[in-house]
Motif scaffolding. Sequence first.
Motif, mmCIF file in Angstrom:
data_model
loop_
_atom_site.group_PDB
_atom_site.id
_atom_site.type_symbol
_atom_site.label_atom_id
_atom_site.label_comp_id
_atom_site.label_asym_id
_atom_site.label_seq_id
_atom_site.Cartn_x
_atom_site.Cartn_y
_atom_site.Cartn_z
ATOM 1 N N ARG A 63 0.852 -1.198 0.000
ATOM 2 C CA ARG A 63 0.000 0.000 0.000
ATOM 3 C C ARG A 63 0.883 1.242 0.000
ATOM 4 N NH1 ARG A 63 -5.342 -1.027 1.926
ATOM 5 N NH2 ARG A 63 -5.469 1.148 2.575
ATOM 6 N N TRP A 64 0.471 2.243 -0.798
ATOM 7 C CA TRP A 64 1.207 3.512 -0.838
ATOM 8 C C TRP A 64 0.304 4.696 -0.477
ATOM 9 C CZ3 TRP A 64 2.024 -0.180 -4.721
ATOM 10 C CH2 TRP A 64 3.315 -0.721 -4.768
ATOM 11 N N GLY A 65 -0.725 4.926 -1.253
ATOM 12 C CA GLY A 65 -1.599 6.070 -1.010
ATOM 13 C C GLY A 65 -0.917 7.395 -1.279
ATOM 14 N N GLN A 66 0.013 7.434 -2.235
ATOM 15 C CA GLN A 66 0.746 8.657 -2.553
ATOM 16 C C GLN A 66 0.270 9.251 -3.872
ATOM 17 O OE1 GLN A 66 4.832 6.649 -1.252
ATOM 18 N NE2 GLN A 66 5.120 8.810 -1.743
ATOM 19 N N THR A 67 0.265 10.597 -3.939
ATOM 20 C CA THR A 67 -0.246 11.317 -5.096
ATOM 21 C C THR A 67 0.894 11.911 -5.910
ATOM 22 O OG1 THR A 67 -2.300 11.848 -3.927
ATOM 23 C CG2 THR A 67 -1.757 13.187 -5.860
ATOM 24 N N LEU A 68 0.852 11.696 -7.226
ATOM 25 C CA LEU A 68 1.834 12.232 -8.164
ATOM 26 C C LEU A 68 1.086 13.102 -9.173
ATOM 27 C CD1 LEU A 68 3.718 8.859 -8.857
ATOM 28 C CD2 LEU A 68 4.151 10.499 -7.021
ATOM 29 N N GLN A 69 1.596 14.301 -9.430
ATOM 30 C CA GLN A 69 0.879 15.242 -10.307
ATOM 31 C C GLN A 69 1.799 15.783 -11.387
ATOM 32 O OE1 GLN A 69 -0.913 19.332 -9.090
ATOM 33 N NE2 GLN A 69 -2.579 17.840 -8.835
ATOM 34 N N PHE A 70 1.216 15.986 -12.608
ATOM 35 C CA PHE A 70 1.992 16.435 -13.759
ATOM 36 C C PHE A 70 1.222 17.524 -14.507
ATOM 37 C CE2 PHE A 70 2.805 11.988 -12.891
ATOM 38 C CZ PHE A 70 4.186 11.909 -12.861
ATOM 39 N N GLN A 71 1.957 18.554 -14.955
ATOM 40 C CA GLN A 71 1.403 19.613 -15.794
ATOM 41 C C GLN A 71 1.828 19.351 -17.236
ATOM 42 O OE1 GLN A 71 -0.654 21.936 -14.549
ATOM 43 N NE2 GLN A 71 -0.393 21.050 -12.495
ATOM 44 N N LEU A 72 0.865 19.305 -18.156
ATOM 45 C CA LEU A 72 1.135 18.884 -19.520
ATOM 46 C C LEU A 72 0.778 19.978 -20.525
ATOM 47 C CD1 LEU A 72 -0.384 15.296 -19.210
ATOM 48 C CD2 LEU A 72 1.979 16.014 -18.797
ATOM 49 N N ARG A 73 1.700 20.230 -21.452
ATOM 50 C CA ARG A 73 1.513 21.277 -22.459
ATOM 51 C C ARG A 73 1.018 20.729 -23.797
ATOM 52 N NH1 ARG A 73 5.162 22.477 -18.828
ATOM 53 N NH2 ARG A 73 5.542 24.630 -18.181
ATOM 54 N N ALA A 74 1.388 19.510 -24.133
ATOM 55 C CA ALA A 74 0.934 18.887 -25.381
ATOM 56 C C ALA A 74 0.386 17.504 -25.052
ATOM 57 C CB ALA A 74 2.078 18.807 -26.382
ATOM 58 N N PRO A 75 -0.775 17.437 -24.384
ATOM 59 C CA PRO A 75 -1.306 16.142 -23.912
ATOM 60 C C PRO A 75 -1.599 15.165 -25.039
ATOM 61 C CG PRO A 75 -2.948 17.884 -23.706
ATOM 62 C CD PRO A 75 -1.655 18.557 -24.037
#
Length: 742
Positions: free
Chosen positions: A668-680
């Motif tokens: 189990r992790w429950g960790q959040t990873l976030q990314f900002q994308l310019r050319a999805p």
Amino acid sequence: MLCGRWRSCRRRRREEPPMPAQVAAAVALPPQPAPQDTGSKRPGLRALKKLGLTEDEDVRAMLRGSRLCKIRSRTWQKERLYRLQEDGLSVWFQRKIPRAPSQHIFFVQHIEAVREGHQSEGLRRFGGAFAPARCLTIAFKGRRKNLDLVAPTAEEAQQWVRGLAKLRTRLDAMSQRERLDHWIHCYLHRADSNQDSKMSFKEIKSLLRMVNVDMNDMYAYRLFKECDHSNNERLEGTEIEEFLRRLLKRPELEEIFHRYSGEDRVLSAPELLEFLEDQGEDGATLARAQQLIQNYELNETAKQHELMTLDGFMMYLLSPDGAALDPAHTCVFQDMDQPLAHYFISSSHNTYLTDSQIGGPSSTEAYVRYQRDSGGEHSWEPSLGASVPTVGFLGATWLSLSISLMTDQLADIRAGGLILLYWLLQQLKGRVLVKGKKLPAARSEDGRILSDREEEEEEEEEEGVEAAEQRRWAKQISPELSALVVYCCATRLRTLRPAPVPPQPCQVSSLSERKAKKFIREAGNSFIRHNAHQLTRVYPLGLRMTSANYSPQEMWNSGCQLVALNFQTPGYEMDLNAGRFLINGQCGYVLKPACLREPDTNFDPECPGPPKTTLTIQVLTAQQLPKLNAEKPNSIVDPLVRVEIHGVPADCARKETNYVLNNGFNPRWGQTLQFQLRAPELVLVRFVVEDYDTTSPNDFVGQFTLPLNSLKQGYRHIHLLSKDGASLSPATLFVHIRIQSS
């Protein structure tokens, strides 16, 4: 706390008829243990019985075993005992070595195809002394070599051909829950050291290590005693089933289920619809919720009353409908009526090689594997070989004339309708496109191509070994073959400046990765505009002697259609290629984004503009990760999860979770990873699981790669693949995905 669209209070339920109390009680009971196998109490045979094939004559013959002769060469031909294991999914074989025999197994799920007769390169070359009816070939996924076998009789060969086909068909039809059930029974069989169908605490501890979990002894023993209702320090029958149910509990799924089901602990169709809407499911309707209940609910009483239990909910989330890959994208769904230059086209380089570029073995088997992996509808194997970039849904086969082929074969194809009047992809269906250099009008007496010496020197300087190799083979092209090159005429791309004579759509340029990167760096937008109407093939530098690969993403960002890779070499580059062509029915053709198709586009991958999309991934848990070293039962993985973004340079990123110590079974992790994308529209998302190591590089465990535009939101399972692209079922990641546009 799990992420999602949380509510401070539960919404009022949609109006629905009250559920009879007796129905709620019936479907809310905990799952009952499966009835015991009266024919055999051995866990291995119980696992096989779950496949429904214990009475099949072919499977029973495989269980007894056969002495099959393995063929490697004219002189290396050795007899070995092959026998299907009681789990029904692995084959044991013994090979004789000095002093002591060694025992090995291979798994049915790793088999790509079973061929009868002399239908492999090995048997065609070395099996002439054996009747084709006695011969069979087992072809494996990934880089593993074929297994060429000869049975004592034709009937025995057929038993293995038919038996393996039945096992593979049954395996393909199994749900994720059935695979898990079968998987755990296989380990039960292995952990039951004296095969008495009873499990001591020592055997239970052995089982836990086998399934990749190092559980605290006190906790494990407490769980053991809670299930030991006979109080005799042995688990058997229903006690083992209870232990497994406790071991396989998914608290994170139970929490989600109870949030939507309320006090009665069952989901009505309207409540399931509420969950689907919160997931962001396209086309979520009450009829869709009702259909999911019919498809995945296991309890017949619940199904009749349009209710879903926790078991049914887990079945749904583990199914393709609950996976991260959009099921609608697994079929051909894109517009297939656009010009050929508007598509990415799955492409391999030096397909015939099975290892290194220099001195490595070559094999026509590589063509068969490539065409199969590209979703090809048919396999045509030329006498001498060719580079076959793709055979897919359209049945449009590409042949690159890097070496001479049988002229009469191609002439027959030409007579059958090779030459086309249109360039639209759909109109190429069922056709063969021949790509190659046209012989010039002037030729020497011995048939060699006469070319400008200055151009040769420039090519040699720019392309090195690859250009020299191409020129050597070009001398062997016959006039008849040259005449077939009409719509894919190889031409040199020297500059992107406007030419006095506009290039023709039938011209295809081949660039080394170095030359392509130079165009991208020095004339990014001009290169994209060129690729909006012209085909460009990119190939690995000839200096990559070990058949290493470059990242294809940079070339795709600029609209290059034929980004050729060394398919014989696994790695993240091939994962990206597999992810790019995973969609659209795996036909080998994927429509490029609009910004790469417009003739006057202003798109520049180096300057894509401000962020347009936010991707948020919460990594929750993993399930049944594979052991990396089966020979060391005490070796348990310490898994971490990394999410990689591959796209334009500004979007490329990687973020990872912490590692979980000694648990590959249910970390189990429950960790959040976030990314900002310019050319999805160009982004590929790669989920990677690794075994953390403090003193050396982390070991690869599994991965899955797919386009962002095919990634579904909400709670999803990621079904992991091996380094060679084979399924690691039942290994999964469980994540929550949110995609927000600016």
